[in-house]
Design a protein around this motif. Structure first.
Motif, PDB file in Angstrom:
ATOM      1  N   SER A 152     -15.905   0.907  -0.252  1.00 64.39           N
ATOM      2  CA  SER A 152     -14.661   1.635  -0.472  1.00 64.39           C
ATOM      3  C   SER A 152     -13.891   1.721   0.835  1.00 64.39           C
ATOM      4  O   SER A 152     -14.491   1.695   1.923  1.00 64.39           O
ATOM      5  N   CYS A 153     -12.583   1.835   0.710  1.00 63.22           N
ATOM      6  CA  CYS A 153     -11.722   1.913   1.886  1.00 63.22           C
ATOM      7  C   CYS A 153     -10.545   2.821   1.559  1.00 63.22           C
ATOM      8  O   CYS A 153      -9.912   2.667   0.500  1.00 63.22           O
ATOM      9  N   ALA A 154     -10.267   3.755   2.455  1.00 63.84           N
ATOM     10  CA  ALA A 154      -9.161   4.679   2.263  1.00 63.84           C
ATOM     11  C   ALA A 154      -8.122   4.480   3.362  1.00 63.84           C
ATOM     12  O   ALA A 154      -8.478   4.415   4.549  1.00 63.84           O
ATOM     13  N   ALA A 155      -6.870   4.402   2.959  1.00 63.78           N
ATOM     14  CA  ALA A 155      -5.769   4.249   3.909  1.00 63.78           C
ATOM     15  C   ALA A 155      -5.106   5.591   4.151  1.00 63.78           C
ATOM     16  O   ALA A 155      -4.925   6.388   3.220  1.00 63.78           O
ATOM     17  N   SER A 156      -4.748   5.835   5.396  1.00 61.72           N
ATOM     18  CA  SER A 156      -4.054   7.082   5.737  1.00 61.72           C
ATOM     19  C   SER A 156      -3.092   6.819   6.891  1.00 61.72           C
ATOM     20  O   SER A 156      -3.155   5.786   7.543  1.00 61.72           O
ATOM     21  N   GLY A 157      -2.217   7.784   7.119  1.00 57.69           N
ATOM     22  CA  GLY A 157      -1.258   7.657   8.207  1.00 57.69           C
ATOM     23  C   GLY A 157       0.157   7.496   7.696  1.00 57.69           C
ATOM     24  O   GLY A 157       0.508   7.981   6.630  1.00 57.69           O
ATOM     25  N   SER A 158       0.950   6.780   8.461  1.00 59.19           N
ATOM     26  CA  SER A 158       2.358   6.588   8.127  1.00 59.19           C
ATOM     27  C   SER A 158       2.483   5.467   7.100  1.00 59.19           C
ATOM     28  O   SER A 158       2.497   4.288   7.454  1.00 59.19           O
ATOM     29  N   ILE A 159       2.573   5.844   5.833  1.00 58.44           N
ATOM     30  CA  ILE A 159       2.603   4.872   4.743  1.00 58.44           C
ATOM     31  C   ILE A 159       3.767   5.180   3.817  1.00 58.44           C
ATOM     32  O   ILE A 159       3.816   6.246   3.217  1.00 58.44           O
ATOM     33  N   PHE A 160       4.682   4.219   3.711  1.00 60.50           N
ATOM     34  CA  PHE A 160       5.750   4.325   2.724  1.00 60.50           C
ATOM     35  C   PHE A 160       5.366   3.580   1.455  1.00 60.50           C
ATOM     36  O   PHE A 160       5.552   4.060   0.346  1.00 60.50           O
ATOM     37  N   LYS A 161       4.798   2.396   1.655  1.00 61.36           N
ATOM     38  CA  LYS A 161       4.418   1.570   0.511  1.00 61.36           C
ATOM     39  C   LYS A 161       3.289   0.633   0.924  1.00 61.36           C
ATOM     40  O   LYS A 161       3.321   0.066   2.009  1.00 61.36           O
ATOM     41  N   ILE A 162       2.310   0.478   0.042  1.00 60.92           N
ATOM     42  CA  ILE A 162       1.240  -0.496   0.253  1.00 60.92           C
ATOM     43  C   ILE A 162       1.480  -1.671  -0.672  1.00 60.92           C
ATOM     44  O   ILE A 162       1.516  -1.505  -1.894  1.00 60.92           O
ATOM     45  N   ASN A 163       1.654  -2.843  -0.100  1.00 62.51           N
ATOM     46  CA  ASN A 163       1.913  -4.032  -0.917  1.00 62.51           C
ATOM     47  C   ASN A 163       0.631  -4.642  -1.464  1.00 62.51           C
ATOM     48  O   ASN A 163       0.554  -5.003  -2.633  1.00 62.51           O
ATOM     49  N   THR A 164      -0.350  -4.782  -0.605  1.00 61.66           N
ATOM     50  CA  THR A 164      -1.601  -5.438  -0.998  1.00 61.66           C
ATOM     51  C   THR A 164      -2.763  -4.778  -0.268  1.00 61.66           C
ATOM     52  O   THR A 164      -2.630  -4.413   0.903  1.00 61.66           O
TER      53      THR A 164
END
Length: 121
Positions: free
Chosen positions: A21-33
């Motif tokens: 599993s992987c979690a993204a955080s921080g300055s995110i407007f949009k995740i494309n892929t």
């Protein structure tokens, strides 16, 4: 800045299963892929599976039918379910994401720190 934090991995016997599993955080407007790459010792990093926010998953031929990639857009996570693991699946697995950090900002590619997967024969 964007951070990708991975969990899962470890040692498993051939034929077994693992889930990354992987979690993204921080300055995110949009995740494309979001997706996963791996690097075996002495080899180049290669794509394992990727899933665009709008589109179908793409898999390396070597993992088709055994691995499944999924995302939770609300939680900004990507997972990789790995079944029927083989010794040749051994390597460091890296989470990957193409992220637009803010409106009108360009898309950047980010990487996790990597997690070891070892499959014993």
């Amino acid at each position: 800045q964007v951070q990708l934090v991975e969990s899962g991995g470890g040692l498993v016997q051939a034929g077994g299963s693992l889930r990354l599993s992987c979690a993204a955080s921080g300055s995110i407007f949009k995740i494309n892929t979001m997706g996963w790459y791996r690097q075996a010792l002495g080899k180049e990093r290669e794509l394992v599976a990727s899933l665009p926010s709008y589109g179908n998953a793409h898999y390396a031929d070597s993992v088709k039918g055994r691995f499944t990639v999924s995302t939770d857009n609300a939680k900004r996570t990507v997972s990789l379910q790995m079944n029927n693991l083989k010794p040749e699946d051994t390597g460091v697995y890296y989470c990957n994401a193409d992220v637009q950090p803010a409106l009108f900002r360009p898309v950047n590619t980010y990487w996790g720190q990597g997690t070891q997967v070892t499959v014993s024969s």
